[in-house]
Scaffold this motif. Sequence first.
Motif, PDB file in Angstrom:
ATOM      1  N   ASP A  43       1.816  -5.703  -6.437  1.00 17.91           N
ATOM      2  CA  ASP A  43       2.800  -6.667  -6.922  1.00 17.91           C
ATOM      3  C   ASP A  43       3.947  -6.821  -5.930  1.00 17.91           C
ATOM      4  N   LEU A  44       4.332  -5.725  -5.291  1.00 15.12           N
ATOM      5  CA  LEU A  44       5.371  -5.806  -4.263  1.00 15.12           C
ATOM      6  C   LEU A  44       4.862  -6.572  -3.039  1.00 15.12           C
ATOM      7  N   ARG A  45       3.571  -6.453  -2.746  1.00 13.40           N
ATOM      8  CA  ARG A  45       2.995  -7.246  -1.653  1.00 13.40           C
ATOM      9  C   ARG A  45       3.120  -8.737  -1.960  1.00 13.40           C
ATOM     10  N   CYS A  46       2.855  -9.083  -3.234  1.00  7.78           N
ATOM     11  CA  CYS A  46       2.984 -10.487  -3.633  1.00  7.78           C
ATOM     12  C   CYS A  46       4.440 -10.938  -3.535  1.00  7.78           C
ATOM     13  N   GLN A  47       5.336 -10.088  -4.008  1.00  9.49           N
ATOM     14  CA  GLN A  47       6.755 -10.432  -4.001  1.00  9.49           C
ATOM     15  C   GLN A  47       7.272 -10.668  -2.589  1.00  9.49           C
ATOM     16  N   THR A  48       6.829  -9.841  -1.646  1.00 10.89           N
ATOM     17  CA  THR A  48       7.276  -9.983  -0.257  1.00 10.89           C
ATOM     18  C   THR A  48       6.366 -10.901   0.548  1.00 10.89           C
ATOM     19  N   GLN A  49       5.249 -11.342  -0.055  1.00 13.95           N
ATOM     20  CA  GLN A  49       4.263 -12.217   0.604  1.00 13.95           C
ATOM     21  C   GLN A  49       3.858 -11.659   1.975  1.00 13.95           C
ATOM     22  N   SER A  50       3.443 -10.402   1.938  1.00 19.60           N
ATOM     23  CA  SER A  50       3.038  -9.704   3.157  1.00 19.60           C
ATOM     24  C   SER A  50       1.583  -9.278   3.037  1.00 19.60           C
ATOM     25  N   THR A  51       1.011  -8.838   4.142  1.00 23.03           N
ATOM     26  CA  THR A  51      -0.357  -8.326   4.129  1.00 23.03           C
ATOM     27  C   THR A  51      -0.346  -6.873   3.658  1.00 23.03           C
ATOM     28  N   LEU A  52      -1.530  -6.372   3.302  1.00 23.11           N
ATOM     29  CA  LEU A  52      -1.619  -4.978   2.874  1.00 23.11           C
ATOM     30  C   LEU A  52      -1.256  -4.024   4.005  1.00 23.11           C
ATOM     31  N   GLN A  53      -1.671  -4.378   5.232  1.00 23.94           N
ATOM     32  CA  GLN A  53      -1.330  -3.524   6.366  1.00 23.94           C
ATOM     33  C   GLN A  53       0.179  -3.431   6.539  1.00 23.94           C
ATOM     34  N   GLN A  54       0.888  -4.525   6.284  1.00 25.92           N
ATOM     35  CA  GLN A  54       2.351  -4.513   6.402  1.00 25.92           C
ATOM     36  C   GLN A  54       3.006  -3.760   5.247  1.00 25.92           C
ATOM     37  N   ILE A  55       2.541  -4.008   4.017  1.00 24.39           N
ATOM     38  CA  ILE A  55       3.205  -3.427   2.855  1.00 24.39           C
ATOM     39  C   ILE A  55       3.024  -1.919   2.787  1.00 24.39           C
ATOM     40  N   CYS A 104      14.072  -7.890  -2.883  1.00 27.31           N
ATOM     41  CA  CYS A 104      13.502  -7.818  -1.533  1.00 27.31           C
ATOM     42  C   CYS A 104      12.420  -8.888  -1.381  1.00 27.31           C
ATOM     43  N   ASN A 105      12.691  -9.886  -0.568  1.00 24.39           N
ATOM     44  CA  ASN A 105      11.724 -10.976  -0.393  1.00 24.39           C
ATOM     45  C   ASN A 105      10.941 -10.874   0.907  1.00 24.39           C
ATOM     46  N   ASN A 106      11.119  -9.794   1.649  1.00 26.96           N
ATOM     47  CA  ASN A 106      10.271  -9.541   2.817  1.00 26.96           C
ATOM     48  C   ASN A 106      10.060  -8.044   2.957  1.00 26.96           C
ATOM     49  N   LEU A 110      12.168  -4.280   1.978  1.00 28.09           N
ATOM     50  CA  LEU A 110      11.561  -3.295   1.081  1.00 28.09           C
ATOM     51  C   LEU A 110      11.421  -1.941   1.777  1.00 28.09           C
ATOM     52  N   ALA A 111      11.019  -1.947   3.048  1.00 32.85           N
ATOM     53  CA  ALA A 111      10.879  -0.688   3.791  1.00 32.85           C
ATOM     54  C   ALA A 111      12.221   0.012   3.940  1.00 32.85           C
ATOM     55  N   VAL A 112      13.288  -0.766   4.175  1.00 32.52           N
ATOM     56  CA  VAL A 112      14.631  -0.184   4.283  1.00 32.52           C
ATOM     57  C   VAL A 112      15.046   0.422   2.942  1.00 32.52           C
ATOM     58  N   ALA A 113      14.774  -0.303   1.856  1.00 31.57           N
ATOM     59  CA  ALA A 113      15.108   0.221   0.526  1.00 31.57           C
ATOM     60  C   ALA A 113      14.360   1.523   0.246  1.00 31.57           C
ATOM     61  N   MET A 114      13.083   1.575   0.605  1.00 32.78           N
ATOM     62  CA  MET A 114      12.304   2.788   0.374  1.00 32.78           C
ATOM     63  C   MET A 114      12.736   3.907   1.300  1.00 32.78           C
ATOM     64  N   ALA A 115      13.215   3.573   2.488  1.00 32.85           N
ATOM     65  CA  ALA A 115      13.745   4.601   3.384  1.00 32.85           C
ATOM     66  C   ALA A 115      14.998   5.237   2.785  1.00 32.85           C
ATOM     67  N   ASN A 204      -8.415  -8.214   2.387  1.00 33.30           N
ATOM     68  CA  ASN A 204      -7.726  -9.416   2.861  1.00 33.30           C
ATOM     69  C   ASN A 204      -7.309 -10.237   1.642  1.00 33.30           C
ATOM     70  N   LEU A 205      -6.010 -10.282   1.380  1.00 34.23           N
ATOM     71  CA  LEU A 205      -5.486 -11.024   0.239  1.00 34.23           C
ATOM     72  C   LEU A 205      -4.541 -12.113   0.731  1.00 34.23           C
ATOM     73  N   HIS A 206      -4.309 -13.098  -0.141  1.00 29.49           N
ATOM     74  CA  HIS A 206      -3.467 -14.229   0.237  1.00 29.49           C
ATOM     75  C   HIS A 206      -2.014 -13.781   0.422  1.00 29.49           C
ATOM     76  N   THR A 207      -1.356 -14.404   1.390  1.00 25.65           N
ATOM     77  CA  THR A 207       0.070 -14.148   1.601  1.00 25.65           C
ATOM     78  C   THR A 207       0.915 -15.386   1.343  1.00 25.65           C
ATOM     79  N   GLN A 208       0.283 -16.543   1.229  1.00 26.94           N
ATOM     80  CA  GLN A 208       1.008 -17.784   0.977  1.00 26.94           C
ATOM     81  C   GLN A 208       0.511 -18.418  -0.318  1.00 26.94           C
ATOM     82  N   GLY A 209       1.442 -18.950  -1.100  1.00 24.78           N
ATOM     83  CA  GLY A 209       1.077 -19.592  -2.350  1.00 24.78           C
ATOM     84  C   GLY A 209       2.110 -19.311  -3.424  1.00 24.78           C
TER      85      GLY A 209
END
Length: 498
Positions: A43-55, A104-106, A110-115, A204-209
């Motif tokens: 769900d956080l991946r969807c919120q930030t519209q990032s790939t799994l490798q990034q999230i 967190c929209n990117n 989110l990574a900074v918040a988790m840090a 591989n999941l969608h990042t745009q939409g």
Amino acid sequence: MMMIFEERIWVLFKHKWQQTLTYWSVFFSFGLCIAFLGPTILDLRCQTQSTLQQITWVFFSQQFLLLIGSCLGGLLKRTLLFSLMALSLSTLLISLVFAFIPLCNNVVMLAVAMAIAGTAMGVIDTIANLRLVKLYQKDSAVFLQVLHFFIGIGALVSPLVADPFLADDICVKNGTENSSSNLHHLRSSLAGKGTVLHNVSHYNLHTQGTVTTNISYAFWIMALINLPVPVAVCVLMYRERMLPCFNYSPRLLEPDPRASKTPTESIPADTDQDHRDMFNCCNRSNLQGHPPSFFILHGLGGAVLFITDGIIGSYAGFVYTYAVSSPLSMHHKTAGCLPSVFWASITAGRLAAIYLSYRYTAVKLLSVSLGGVVIVECMLLMLHSSTVFLFLGTCLLGLCISTVFPCMLALTEDILDYKGCATTVLVTSASTGEMVLQVLVGSVINSQGSYSFPLSGMIAAFIGFSFFLLFLYCRHVYRNYHTEDHKSTREAVTQGSS
């Protein structure tokens, strides 16, 4: 004799109940942060519209900064005031991070918040353990078991809060949707604590939409659930007369001069001076005069926890991947229960250890626990094709390994007579092992196949048990040194008086 000991434990708790409950509550905050990321990561991946490798880099940012926070906590423990201020700020930061995550929209935000959350967790881990050890010293084993039981409570609460708000289908839609079955499969593979990057690299999941997720409500609820914890720490500071505007209340640790002599007079005071000494424990002047076994005990104690916490992290992170792979090939919904069963077993083990820790010595509990871990890991390897034993072994492994950290911490501090840097060294070693062994085990599974998962666990268990045997031998050497030293001191005094 046992009734007298039980009465002593109860008297100790009644004398210091507010401090104890406060330190236990901050570990509830720690537990909340441990378990929420895995179930909510998609769900956080969807919120930030990032790939799994990034999230999944947010896993690394949290764990790496947890290690840094553990070291930072070793500095902030200098005085009682510093310790309580650090705990108050850290628990408040956890609530603020929970409240901020929905904004967190990117993935970088989110990574900074988790840090930040990871740093707060590390500070809590070191300081809460240290304060409880200093508060109860030789009687700390029981209270440390309860402390770590509260991690399990927090780790069980956060997934329960998040579950009603998790997306049932793909939460970023652009007209072509994958099946919800695949989403459940992927969510389960991310449920382990600290799953590493290559575990999800083939998805591989969608990042745009259009983003359709309600996970924000879960984080706001967790922020509110956690909010009483920093309030409790501030109340303790008020009772300790550490708030400048409210310094008229009686100190909790200040003895009543009118009180008669009771067993609580022998209770060690939780004073600032104790922590100035602890802060200076690594100064050169304070390291002189100790035998080599003094330093080896620090290292071996840290090595045992490096291995056992590494086993916990790697097992929780990869047991699902192992279960859905050949030869087990379990259904993803069934395999998805394994990380939850493992954490529930750890929580149950720590609950049982509250009773066991004042019935048996830490050495006996550690011997049984580490021996049990070796036996269970061997059985998991020998019965690697048995689905039934995988569930049974997961339960047994969680029960056996659950008591190792609090028992090892209490034993090491007791051996060193609370004069070393044991708490800081052991907490930092455990955090390091949890991060490093996950990466190593994940790399081995990726290159050698799923069969290497139980093999890696068995090898790590044997190494950990070997370190523990060396620790017991070094403990014997250290005690002999002190016995001979005291004997020579007595002889010198006798000769001087004659």
